[in-house]
Design a protein around this motif. Structure first.
Motif, PDB file in Angstrom:
ATOM      1  N   TRP A 105       0.817  -1.221   0.000  1.00 39.66           N
ATOM      2  CA  TRP A 105       0.000   0.000   0.000  1.00 39.66           C
ATOM      3  C   TRP A 105       0.840   1.256   0.000  1.00 39.66           C
ATOM      4  O   TRP A 105       0.500   2.254  -0.643  1.00 39.66           O
ATOM      5  CB  TRP A 105      -0.973  -0.001   1.189  1.00 39.66           C
ATOM      6  CG  TRP A 105      -2.219  -0.743   0.832  1.00 39.66           C
ATOM      7  CD1 TRP A 105      -2.592  -1.974   1.251  1.00 39.66           C
ATOM      8  CD2 TRP A 105      -3.229  -0.307  -0.090  1.00 39.66           C
ATOM      9  NE1 TRP A 105      -3.765  -2.348   0.658  1.00 39.66           N
ATOM     10  CE2 TRP A 105      -4.190  -1.346  -0.167  1.00 39.66           C
ATOM     11  CE3 TRP A 105      -3.415   0.841  -0.865  1.00 39.66           C
ATOM     12  CZ2 TRP A 105      -5.310  -1.260  -0.986  1.00 39.66           C
ATOM     13  CZ3 TRP A 105      -4.540   0.928  -1.678  1.00 39.66           C
ATOM     14  CH2 TRP A 105      -5.469  -0.115  -1.727  1.00 39.66           C
ATOM     15  N   TYR A 106       1.949   1.189   0.718  1.00 42.16           N
ATOM     16  CA  TYR A 106       2.871   2.324   0.741  1.00 42.16           C
ATOM     17  C   TYR A 106       3.265   2.709  -0.687  1.00 42.16           C
ATOM     18  O   TYR A 106       3.367   3.875  -1.034  1.00 42.16           O
ATOM     19  CB  TYR A 106       4.103   1.935   1.553  1.00 42.16           C
ATOM     20  CG  TYR A 106       5.102   3.041   1.772  1.00 42.16           C
ATOM     21  CD1 TYR A 106       4.919   3.974   2.783  1.00 42.16           C
ATOM     22  CD2 TYR A 106       6.235   3.149   0.967  1.00 42.16           C
ATOM     23  CE1 TYR A 106       5.844   4.992   2.989  1.00 42.16           C
ATOM     24  CE2 TYR A 106       7.159   4.156   1.167  1.00 42.16           C
ATOM     25  CZ  TYR A 106       6.959   5.075   2.181  1.00 42.16           C
ATOM     26  OH  TYR A 106       7.873   6.078   2.375  1.00 42.16           O
ATOM     27  N   LEU A 107       3.457   1.676  -1.499  1.00 46.42           N
ATOM     28  CA  LEU A 107       3.833   1.912  -2.890  1.00 46.42           C
ATOM     29  C   LEU A 107       2.646   2.416  -3.718  1.00 46.42           C
ATOM     30  O   LEU A 107       2.751   3.391  -4.455  1.00 46.42           O
ATOM     31  CB  LEU A 107       4.375   0.613  -3.487  1.00 46.42           C
ATOM     32  CG  LEU A 107       4.815   0.673  -4.939  1.00 46.42           C
ATOM     33  CD1 LEU A 107       6.093   1.477  -5.071  1.00 46.42           C
ATOM     34  CD2 LEU A 107       5.030  -0.719  -5.500  1.00 46.42           C
ATOM     35  N   ILE A 108       1.508   1.735  -3.594  1.00 43.27           N
ATOM     36  CA  ILE A 108       0.336   2.060  -4.409  1.00 43.27           C
ATOM     37  C   ILE A 108      -0.144   3.501  -4.176  1.00 43.27           C
ATOM     38  O   ILE A 108      -0.532   4.203  -5.110  1.00 43.27           O
ATOM     39  CB  ILE A 108      -0.832   1.088  -4.091  1.00 43.27           C
ATOM     40  CG1 ILE A 108      -0.425  -0.356  -4.376  1.00 43.27           C
ATOM     41  CG2 ILE A 108      -2.075   1.465  -4.870  1.00 43.27           C
ATOM     42  CD1 ILE A 108      -0.168  -0.679  -5.793  1.00 43.27           C
ATOM     43  N   ILE A 109      -0.101   3.911  -2.906  1.00 38.56           N
ATOM     44  CA  ILE A 109      -0.604   5.243  -2.577  1.00 38.56           C
ATOM     45  C   ILE A 109       0.127   6.346  -3.354  1.00 38.56           C
ATOM     46  O   ILE A 109      -0.469   7.324  -3.775  1.00 38.56           O
ATOM     47  CB  ILE A 109      -0.510   5.480  -1.044  1.00 38.56           C
ATOM     48  CG1 ILE A 109      -1.623   4.685  -0.368  1.00 38.56           C
ATOM     49  CG2 ILE A 109      -0.647   6.963  -0.687  1.00 38.56           C
ATOM     50  CD1 ILE A 109      -1.514   4.640   1.140  1.00 38.56           C
ATOM     51  N   THR A 110       1.422   6.133  -3.624  1.00 40.57           N
ATOM     52  CA  THR A 110       2.153   7.162  -4.359  1.00 40.57           C
ATOM     53  C   THR A 110       1.627   7.316  -5.777  1.00 40.57           C
ATOM     54  O   THR A 110       1.853   8.326  -6.422  1.00 40.57           O
ATOM     55  CB  THR A 110       3.662   6.842  -4.454  1.00 40.57           C
ATOM     56  OG1 THR A 110       3.816   5.656  -5.226  1.00 40.57           O
ATOM     57  CG2 THR A 110       4.252   6.639  -3.085  1.00 40.57           C
ATOM     58  N   MET A 111       0.938   6.282  -6.253  1.00 38.23           N
ATOM     59  CA  MET A 111       0.383   6.377  -7.595  1.00 38.23           C
ATOM     60  C   MET A 111      -0.924   7.177  -7.577  1.00 38.23           C
ATOM     61  O   MET A 111      -1.254   7.871  -8.526  1.00 38.23           O
ATOM     62  CB  MET A 111       0.130   4.963  -8.129  1.00 38.23           C
ATOM     63  CG  MET A 111      -0.239   4.904  -9.578  1.00 38.23           C
ATOM     64  SD  MET A 111      -0.252   3.192 -10.151  1.00 38.23           S
ATOM     65  CE  MET A 111      -1.630   2.523  -9.244  1.00 38.23           C
ATOM     66  N   LEU A 112      -1.656   7.054  -6.464  1.00 37.94           N
ATOM     67  CA  LEU A 112      -2.966   7.702  -6.398  1.00 37.94           C
ATOM     68  C   LEU A 112      -2.877   9.173  -5.975  1.00 37.94           C
ATOM     69  O   LEU A 112      -3.586  10.024  -6.495  1.00 37.94           O
ATOM     70  CB  LEU A 112      -3.876   6.949  -5.421  1.00 37.94           C
ATOM     71  CG  LEU A 112      -4.181   5.510  -5.815  1.00 37.94           C
ATOM     72  CD1 LEU A 112      -4.993   4.826  -4.740  1.00 37.94           C
ATOM     73  CD2 LEU A 112      -4.917   5.455  -7.143  1.00 37.94           C
TER      74      LEU A 112
ATOM     75  N   ARG B 275      -6.895  19.817  -9.390  1.00 40.98           N
ATOM     76  CA  ARG B 275      -6.677  18.818 -10.421  1.00 40.98           C
ATOM     77  C   ARG B 275      -6.440  17.431  -9.832  1.00 40.98           C
ATOM     78  O   ARG B 275      -7.016  16.440 -10.255  1.00 40.98           O
ATOM     79  CB  ARG B 275      -5.458  19.211 -11.250  1.00 40.98           C
ATOM     80  CG  ARG B 275      -5.451  18.632 -12.633  1.00 40.98           C
ATOM     81  CD  ARG B 275      -4.050  18.681 -13.156  1.00 40.98           C
ATOM     82  NE  ARG B 275      -3.391  17.459 -12.755  1.00 40.98           N
ATOM     83  CZ  ARG B 275      -2.927  16.568 -13.609  1.00 40.98           C
ATOM     84  NH1 ARG B 275      -2.984  16.817 -14.866  1.00 40.98           N
ATOM     85  NH2 ARG B 275      -2.390  15.461 -13.185  1.00 40.98           N
ATOM     86  N   SER B 276      -5.588  17.377  -8.786  1.00 44.51           N
ATOM     87  CA  SER B 276      -5.288  16.082  -8.182  1.00 44.51           C
ATOM     88  C   SER B 276      -6.517  15.449  -7.559  1.00 44.51           C
ATOM     89  O   SER B 276      -6.733  14.250  -7.674  1.00 44.51           O
ATOM     90  CB  SER B 276      -4.230  16.203  -7.085  1.00 44.51           C
ATOM     91  OG  SER B 276      -3.158  16.943  -7.522  1.00 44.51           O
TER      92      SER B 276
END
Lengths: 284, 299
Positions: A105-112, B275-276
């Motif tokens: 999740w730590y990784l995925i959140i940076t995408m969102l 935007r975000s």
């Protein structure tokens, strides 16, 4: 009938993809008078190497090229290292690595979520990276897409291999280095090529993170000279070349040289990207 | 007493994670805190802690800046046109590509049409700027046909369409990959049966190919909807000029000019945050629907 029309359509489409490159090459190899007179279409008119000669003697172009080469080498190395270090633990199941979901999740959140352009810029500034090559390498070094791709691949490596290595007394680092990396050459090659091409093509970060234009990588440097409207490109020292080269022929030659590396890796790239795009067709 | 205990065997995994986790923390998580700028009158010399808090003032100011409305509308217009045109083009080309019988021809076509995708927008922008200039290839050809030269990239009315055309040209070939993969999974007996019934190539495409790849189409469109506020930053930055700001300026380019070139940090962050937030909602929604429609998961 259908087959003929279809074939024709694809011949035209393919040509449309080739023509721009051929045109740039033709302009770069033509004399400035022929270019201005609109005589150049797809074949050089009054063939001359003068534009290339001009660029060969242009220190700033080579300096920018060198920064790009350095960026590709360093950036690909750092990115690969971080990607591998993150992908291996994430490929473990929850039972063998308790906090796997936390880090996933730590990784995925940076995408969102993302801070956006301005806060990212300020962070690079606060960490003192402005005007160093690390500003082009560190901020984007861990790509969610690449990590997921690699850890998916790791997950399919049979468990027994790891277990037997554990029995022999190997630790995770040894298993990763000696077994996993050796078994994932194809995917590693894919990632390397993708990351390297990405670094070669990137230009916007160079534009914003480098205050001093002498630190620009090639594509950022090209951007400024292509967008800035001409005139002062020539120096007095090159005045005698003026009859043979022009702003346009030089720009074209620079564009062409900058795309040569892509032309060279393309055959290798092509071998890999289909599987890459299928595994990650959700990128972006 | 049992403190937090990391099994010795797993310790190495945590050590491995330190470098990437740190990099992400500094360059992905800390900038998220930077959004506080949107609620401040941010002065770089004072920093985040001493700049004055102004609540929603920056957002209110955005409403009164005449550019903003145009910029948002341009973004939506350009991005939605791109989604429609690029998807349709990729599907059509994939279907036609699949109809090519000769393996060699098909391979060569694929190799060539994938290529533009790998050139940066600096290179492509340089090429297009030259080709569409007053003396460029397109005007030379138009001149031979007896037309007056058109300075394409300076015409505000044409600019959004040129963005769509050039990007479609760049990505169509590559975009076919996903649809081609979907087409190859279609059961060949369906076509055999159709041929028995006397269906033409065209009818086969309409009644078999398109319905069979419907899920993939819906999936790709759904996923692209999440990016409707991305109109292609690098492309626009490479091709536009003050002459076409009225139709070509998009949120990203506006943020870039306001924030980094005119140092209006707070204002630029405010619209960046807007935007975000919209993107986050759209992306989450589109991923949710993608999962629902086609059981597609990203992780």
């Amino acid at each position: 009938m259908f087959t003929t029309i279809n074939g024709l359509f694809f011949i035209l489409f393919s040509l449309s993809c080739l023509v721009p490159m051929i045109y740039v090459l033709a302009v770069s190899l033509s004399s400035s008078t022929a270019v201005t007179a609109g005589e150049v279409i797809l074949w050089p008119v009054n063939f001359t190497w003068k534009s290339y000669e001009y660029i060969l003697n242009k220190g700033e172009y080579w300096r920018a090229m060198w920064i790009s080469v350095l960026r590709v080498a360093l950036g690909t190395g750092v990115s690969m290292m971080l990607t591998i270090l993150m992908a291996y633990p994430l490929s473990k199941s929850k039972s063998s690595f308790k906090h796997q979901p936390v880090f996933a999740w730590y990784l995925i959140i940076t995408m969102l979520f993302s801070g956006g352009l301005i806060p990212s810029f300020m962070m690079v500034k606060y960490t003192g990276l402005l005007d160093t090559i690390w500003a082009l390498i560190l901020p984007g070094a861990v790509s969610v897409f690449n990590v997921l791709l690699l850890s998916n691949f790791f997950r399919h490596i049979p468990k027994e291999i790891e277990e037997s290595a554990f029995m022999d007394g190997a630790g995770h680092f040894k298993i990763l280095l000696k077994l996993y990396l050796a078994l994932s050459m194809p995917i590693l090659a894919t990632l390397i090529v993708f990351i390297a091409v990405g670094h070669w093509n990137a230009w916007f970060d160079g534009l914003i993170y480098m205050n001093d234009q002498t630190n620009y990588p090639l594509q950022s440097y090209l951007q400024t000279i292509l967008v800035k409207s001409n005139s002062q490109v020539m120096t007095q020292a090159h005045a005698k070349l003026l009859s043979m080269v022009s702003d346009r022929t030089i720009k074209s030659a620079q564009v062409f040289i900058a795309s040569i590396p892509i032309l060279c890796v393309y055959p290798f790239l092509q071998k890999y990207f289909i599987s890459g795009i299928m595994l990650g067709s959700v990128k972006e | 007493m049992k403190a937090i205990k990391i099994p010795r065997k797993q310790l190495a995994l945590y050590i491995m994670l330190i470098p990437p986790v740190l990099v992400l923390f500094i360059y992905a998580y800390l900038p998220m805190l930077g959004v506080v700028m949107s609620f401040q009158r941010f002065e770089p010399s004072l920093g985040f802690f001493r700049s004055e808090w102004v609540g929603l003032e920056n957002f209110r100011r955005l409403l009164y800046i005449p550019d903003v409305k145009g910029v948002v509308l341009n973004t939506l217009f350009i991005a939605s046109m791109k989604i429609v045109v690029e998807t349709v083009a990729a599907i059509l080309v994939a279907i036609l590509l699949n109809e090519i019988v000769s393996k060699v021809f098909r391979r060569s076509v694929q190799t060539i049409i994938y290529f533009p995708y790998f050139l940066s927008w600096v290179i492509l922008g340089g090429i297009f700027r030259d080709m569409m200039s007053r003396e460029g290839l397109i005007n030379v050809l138009l001149g031979k046909l007896g037309f007056e030269p058109i300075v394409f990239l300076s015409k505000a009315s044409l600019f959004p369409y040129l963005l769509v055309i050039t990007e479609t040209w760049q990505v169509t070939g590559f975009g076919t990959i996903v649809f081609l993969a979907a087409i190859t999974t279609i059961d060949p007996t369906l076509y055999e049966a159709a041929v028995m019934d006397g269906a033409s190539r065209f009818k086969q495409i309409i009644h078999i190919t398109i319905p069979s790849i419907r899920t993939t189409i819906i999936l790709m469109v759904t996923l692209s909807l999440g990016y409707i506020l991305n109109a292609g930053f690098e492309q626009v930055l490479m091709l536009y000029s003050p002459l076409v700001y009225s139709t070509g300026d998009v949120i990203d380019t506006w943020v870039y000019r306001m924030g980094l070139q005119q140092s209006q940090y707070s204002l630029a962050s405010a619209i960046g945050l807007f935007r975000s937030v919209v993107s986050l909602i759209l992306i989450s929604a589109s991923y949710y629907f993608a999962r629902k429609f086609s059981d597609h998961r990203i992780f």
